[in-house]
Design a protein around this motif. Structure first.
Motif, PDB file in Angstrom:
ATOM      1  N   TYR A 140      34.500  46.001  41.168  1.00 36.54           N
ATOM      2  CA  TYR A 140      32.881  45.252  42.216  1.00 36.54           C
ATOM      3  C   TYR A 140      32.658  45.032  43.281  1.00 36.54           C
ATOM      4  CZ  TYR A 140      34.320  43.148  37.195  1.00 36.54           C
ATOM      5  OH  TYR A 140      34.602  43.246  36.004  1.00 36.54           O
ATOM      6  N   PHE A 141      31.807  45.552  43.847  1.00 34.64           N
ATOM      7  CA  PHE A 141      31.584  45.174  45.152  1.00 34.64           C
ATOM      8  C   PHE A 141      30.196  46.077  45.219  1.00 34.64           C
ATOM      9  CE2 PHE A 141      31.517  49.834  44.324  1.00 34.64           C
ATOM     10  CZ  PHE A 141      30.743  50.748  44.642  1.00 34.64           C
ATOM     11  N   LYS A 142      29.856  45.019  46.505  1.00 30.16           N
ATOM     12  CA  LYS A 142      28.349  45.050  47.202  1.00 30.16           C
ATOM     13  C   LYS A 142      28.413  44.301  48.710  1.00 30.16           C
ATOM     14  CE  LYS A 142      23.949  42.375  46.336  1.00 30.16           C
ATOM     15  NZ  LYS A 142      23.641  41.783  45.216  1.00 30.16           N
ATOM     16  N   ILE A 200      39.084  44.127  42.748  1.00 28.61           N
ATOM     17  CA  ILE A 200      39.667  45.589  41.732  1.00 28.61           C
ATOM     18  C   ILE A 200      39.819  43.878  40.462  1.00 28.61           C
ATOM     19  CG2 ILE A 200      40.892  46.996  40.351  1.00 28.61           C
ATOM     20  CD1 ILE A 200      40.578  47.931  43.593  1.00 28.61           C
ATOM     21  N   SER A 201      40.229  44.006  39.392  1.00 28.56           N
ATOM     22  CA  SER A 201      39.966  43.596  38.346  1.00 28.56           C
ATOM     23  C   SER A 201      41.347  43.398  37.456  1.00 28.56           C
ATOM     24  CB  SER A 201      39.147  43.067  37.673  1.00 28.56           C
ATOM     25  OG  SER A 201      39.161  44.733  36.868  1.00 28.56           O
ATOM     26  N   LEU A 202      42.304  43.309  36.873  1.00 30.71           N
ATOM     27  CA  LEU A 202      43.087  44.068  36.249  1.00 30.71           C
ATOM     28  C   LEU A 202      42.857  44.708  35.320  1.00 30.71           C
ATOM     29  CD1 LEU A 202      45.312  40.277  35.417  1.00 30.71           C
ATOM     30  CD2 LEU A 202      46.112  41.942  37.080  1.00 30.71           C
ATOM     31  N   MET A 211      30.778  35.759  48.841  1.00 30.12           N
ATOM     32  CA  MET A 211      31.586  36.695  47.944  1.00 30.12           C
ATOM     33  C   MET A 211      32.393  35.961  47.339  1.00 30.12           C
ATOM     34  SD  MET A 211      31.962  40.598  47.417  1.00 30.12           S
ATOM     35  CE  MET A 211      32.386  41.128  45.306  1.00 30.12           C
ATOM     36  N   VAL A 212      32.845  35.541  45.898  1.00 29.03           N
ATOM     37  CA  VAL A 212      34.124  35.137  46.059  1.00 29.03           C
ATOM     38  C   VAL A 212      34.705  36.634  45.634  1.00 29.03           C
ATOM     39  CG1 VAL A 212      33.232  34.796  43.952  1.00 29.03           C
ATOM     40  CG2 VAL A 212      35.324  33.519  44.597  1.00 29.03           C
ATOM     41  N   PHE A 213      36.558  35.802  45.657  1.00 27.46           N
ATOM     42  CA  PHE A 213      37.826  36.784  45.372  1.00 27.46           C
ATOM     43  C   PHE A 213      39.053  36.327  44.778  1.00 27.46           C
ATOM     44  CE2 PHE A 213      35.882  37.970  48.844  1.00 27.46           C
ATOM     45  CZ  PHE A 213      35.243  39.110  48.930  1.00 27.46           C
TER      46      PHE A 213
END
Length: 230
Positions: free
Chosen positions: A150-152, A143-145, A160-162
């Protein structure tokens, strides 16, 4: 006879055509190497894990006592025990276990997830994360600020990058156990799981209820499940 390259000590003028083309790239390369050499005061700082773990980290092991084994970690070959409430376990190779990565800004870990396993919403305050799925199916996201999600669903070979500090999660959505390896841009990225931060301590239930909008029965149930008090 040596060609005259400079007409002034303060304002050099290049008169050789080949040098005129090469001196700027050479200067940039030299500047880059100079900055690297200044930053890398020593080759490495293997953590002395026998000493205290201070707020500034471990002291460096004396170079004479460093061996190749300090740069090898063998703890990720076997799966971790997923017999816990989240049916998942993260086996870490952080600086507190793997002294060779101390000061290098990198670390790795192994994520094992049983069927139905989940890593609840959590953050790594100290670094960004890259996850690569080795087997199974993992639904992952962050979850962005701006509270955009964004999920998959990820399968074998997916990465995937976090981004650092953002809340994220992983869920085993397949019918078989899942395995993934993760890397971090820090030797000590830290880990804070939101559920445990709220319900696995002695924070008074009244405060949790007021700040989460959950009712008293839900809060006390979650505290009971996760071992919290108050």
């Amino acid at each position: 006879m040596v060609p005259k390259l400079f007409t002034s000590r303060l304002y050099p003028k290049i008169e050789h055509p080949f040098l005129e083309k090469m001196i700027l790239p050479s200067f940039l390369i030299f500047s880059l190497l100079s900055s690297i050499s200044k930053a890398a005061v020593q080759d490495f700082c293997v953590a002395d894990l026998t000493g205290p773990d201070t707020p500034s980290g471990f002291a460096c092991k004396k170079p004479a006592k460093v061996t190749v084994d300090d740069f090898v970690f063998s703890g990720l070959g076997a799966g971790g025990n997923t017999s816990n409430i989240i049916k998942a376990v993260l086996t870490t190779a952080f600086a507190d276990k793997f002294g060779g990565i101390n000061g290098l800004g990198i670390s790795v870990a192994r994520l094992d997830m049983a069927v139905g396993g989940v890593v609840p919403m959590h953050t790594h305050p100290g670094g960004s994360e890259v996850l690569i799925v080795i087997s199974g199916t993992i639904c992952a996201g962050f979850i962005s600020l701006e509270n955009r999600v964004y999920f998959k669903s990820l399968k074998k070979g997916d990465i995937m990058v976090f981004p650092q500090g953002l809340i994220h999660f992983q869920i085993n959505t397949g019918r078989l156990p899942a395995l993934a390896f993760v890397s971090f841009s820090s030797e000590r990225p830290g880990l804070q799981i939101l559920d445990f931060a709220l319900f696995a301590n002695d924070l008074p239930s009244e405060i949790v209820e007021q700040t989460t909008f959950l009712d008293d029965a839900q809060v006390k149930k979650l505290k009971g499940v996760l071992g919290g008090t108050g």
